[in-house]
Design a protein around this motif. Sequence first.
Motif, short mmCIF file in Angstrom:
data_model
loop_
_atom_site.label_atom_id
_atom_site.label_comp_id
_atom_site.label_asym_id
_atom_site.label_seq_id
_atom_site.Cartn_x
_atom_site.Cartn_y
_atom_site.Cartn_z
N PHE A 22 0.71 -1.39 -0.06
CA PHE A 22 -0.33 0.05 0.30
C PHE A 22 0.81 0.96 0.21
O PHE A 22 0.14 2.31 -0.55
CB PHE A 22 -1.19 -0.20 1.54
CG PHE A 22 -1.55 -1.19 1.30
CD1 PHE A 22 -3.15 -1.13 0.10
CD2 PHE A 22 -1.88 -1.75 2.51
CE1 PHE A 22 -3.77 -2.65 0.10
CE2 PHE A 22 -3.03 -2.94 1.92
CZ PHE A 22 -4.08 -3.79 1.07
N SER A 23 2.25 1.29 0.69
CA SER A 23 3.11 2.26 1.26
C SER A 23 3.26 3.02 -0.59
O SER A 23 3.77 3.93 -1.05
CB SER A 23 3.60 2.57 1.69
OG SER A 23 4.61 0.95 1.90
N ASP A 28 -3.19 16.03 2.21
CA ASP A 28 -4.59 16.42 2.20
C ASP A 28 -5.85 15.69 2.23
O ASP A 28 -6.29 15.60 1.91
CB ASP A 28 -5.02 18.26 1.62
CG ASP A 28 -4.69 18.93 2.50
OD1 ASP A 28 -3.77 19.26 3.75
OD2 ASP A 28 -3.92 20.50 1.96
N ASP A 29 -5.26 14.45 1.13
CA ASP A 29 -6.25 13.53 0.91
C ASP A 29 -6.61 12.57 1.71
O ASP A 29 -5.26 12.73 3.37
CB ASP A 29 -5.33 12.49 -0.64
CG ASP A 29 -4.96 12.78 -1.85
OD1 ASP A 29 -6.23 14.32 -2.35
OD2 ASP A 29 -4.19 12.31 -1.83
N VAL A 30 -7.03 11.47 2.27
CA VAL A 30 -7.33 10.40 2.83
C VAL A 30 -6.89 9.43 2.57
O VAL A 30 -7.54 9.12 1.78
CB VAL A 30 -8.73 10.90 3.58
CG1 VAL A 30 -9.69 10.00 4.61
CG2 VAL A 30 -9.30 12.39 3.45
N VAL A 31 -6.35 8.79 3.94
CA VAL A 31 -6.09 7.13 3.53
C VAL A 31 -6.78 6.43 5.14
O VAL A 31 -6.79 7.19 5.91
CB VAL A 31 -4.64 6.56 4.16
CG1 VAL A 31 -4.38 5.66 3.78
CG2 VAL A 31 -4.21 7.93 2.98
N VAL A 32 -7.74 5.65 4.66
CA VAL A 32 -8.71 4.51 5.61
C VAL A 32 -8.10 3.68 5.81
O VAL A 32 -8.10 2.86 4.72
CB VAL A 32 -10.24 4.80 5.18
CG1 VAL A 32 -10.88 4.10 6.55
CG2 VAL A 32 -10.99 5.98 4.91
N ALA A 33 -7.77 3.19 6.65
CA ALA A 33 -7.05 1.98 6.87
C ALA A 33 -8.15 1.15 7.98
O ALA A 33 -8.76 1.28 8.33
CB ALA A 33 -5.76 1.42 7.52
N HIS A 67 2.55 0.62 8.00
CA HIS A 67 3.67 1.53 6.85
C HIS A 67 3.09 2.18 6.19
O HIS A 67 3.53 3.62 6.32
CB HIS A 67 4.17 0.33 5.97
CG HIS A 67 5.68 0.73 5.61
ND1 HIS A 67 5.92 1.28 4.74
CD2 HIS A 67 6.75 0.21 5.77
CE1 HIS A 67 7.24 1.03 4.48
NE2 HIS A 67 7.79 1.20 4.92
N ALA A 68 2.14 2.08 5.65
CA ALA A 68 1.43 3.22 4.82
C ALA A 68 0.25 3.94 5.52
O ALA A 68 0.99 5.46 5.01
CB ALA A 68 0.03 2.55 4.38
N MET A 69 -0.03 3.98 6.93
CA MET A 69 0.21 5.12 7.21
C MET A 69 0.93 6.13 7.85
O MET A 69 0.89 7.57 7.67
CB MET A 69 -1.19 4.78 8.71
CG MET A 69 -2.42 3.97 8.25
SD MET A 69 -3.31 5.03 7.31
CE MET A 69 -4.51 4.99 7.63
N LYS A 71 -1.88 -0.96 17.01
CA LYS A 71 -0.78 0.21 16.93
C LYS A 71 -1.76 1.50 16.01
O LYS A 71 -1.38 2.18 16.77
CB LYS A 71 0.10 -0.37 15.63
CG LYS A 71 1.32 1.07 16.10
CD LYS A 71 2.44 0.79 15.48
CE LYS A 71 3.88 1.42 15.59
NZ LYS A 71 4.78 1.26 15.10
N LEU A 72 -3.09 0.72 14.80
CA LEU A 72 -3.15 1.57 13.87
C LEU A 72 -4.54 2.50 14.89
O LEU A 72 -3.92 3.99 14.50
CB LEU A 72 -3.94 0.58 13.29
CG LEU A 72 -4.93 1.37 12.31
CD1 LEU A 72 -4.14 1.91 10.76
CD2 LEU A 72 -5.95 1.01 10.94
N ARG A 73 -4.87 2.33 15.89
CA ARG A 73 -5.85 3.76 16.32
C ARG A 73 -5.02 4.27 17.01
O ARG A 73 -5.41 5.31 17.15
CB ARG A 73 -6.45 1.95 17.57
CG ARG A 73 -7.37 2.90 18.20
CD ARG A 73 -8.97 2.64 19.71
NE ARG A 73 -9.68 3.00 20.27
CZ ARG A 73 -10.24 2.49 20.77
NH1 ARG A 73 -9.88 1.94 21.35
NH2 ARG A 73 -11.30 3.03 21.06
#
Length: 205
Positions: A109-110, A120-125, A137-139, A159-161
């Motif tokens: 994904f990264s 300013d784009d949005v990434v939703v995992a 890694h992507a976030m 970790k994501l949260r």
Amino acid sequence: MNNLDQIFQENKSITNFSSAYLHYVGTVLSRISVDEIALFVEVLVAAREKEASIYFIGNGGSASTASHFANDLAIGTKAWDKSFRAISLCDNQSIIMAIGNDYGYDQVFSRQLEVLLRKDDVVVAISASGNSGNLIHAMEFAKKREAITVGLTSFDGGKLRKIVDVSVHVPAEKGEYGPAEDGHLVLDHLIGSYLKLRVKEEKSF
């Protein structure tokens, strides 16, 4: 023993198990924070206003939820004149396999975000555990690019949260993938329905 194990031990017939499962999922859904949902919707609406892109990522069942979310926002809202620029990064198997083969699965994904992502784009995992390496890694990359990060999690959030700007948590217990992913799909349909009606109302004025 998690709730699903206990439900099965106490309800061996499919009719009783079905009733208990549905009741439990209802309990899980009732504990999702509507304030967290509202923050997520604010992020999506703001992205639409800025004509920013919204990227969805996930593994396994969460990958299909990512695709479902992208479809329901980009197409399902029928916001043709002013669209939600929603894209799932789980859908191009050639790209995923090329990156996985050449750089490793933790970068599937990264590496795509390196090509596509703008400030300013949005990434939703989307992740039940919140600990998938390729999502983290992507976030982390998205934050460096000054994108807005959103995590849809479950279990303890992992970790994501902890690292995302906006978190929407489905409070199922560890290992309860069914209720966790049920919750994420309900969020998709709830938010998709709301935004579709909101766009429809805009067009009526």
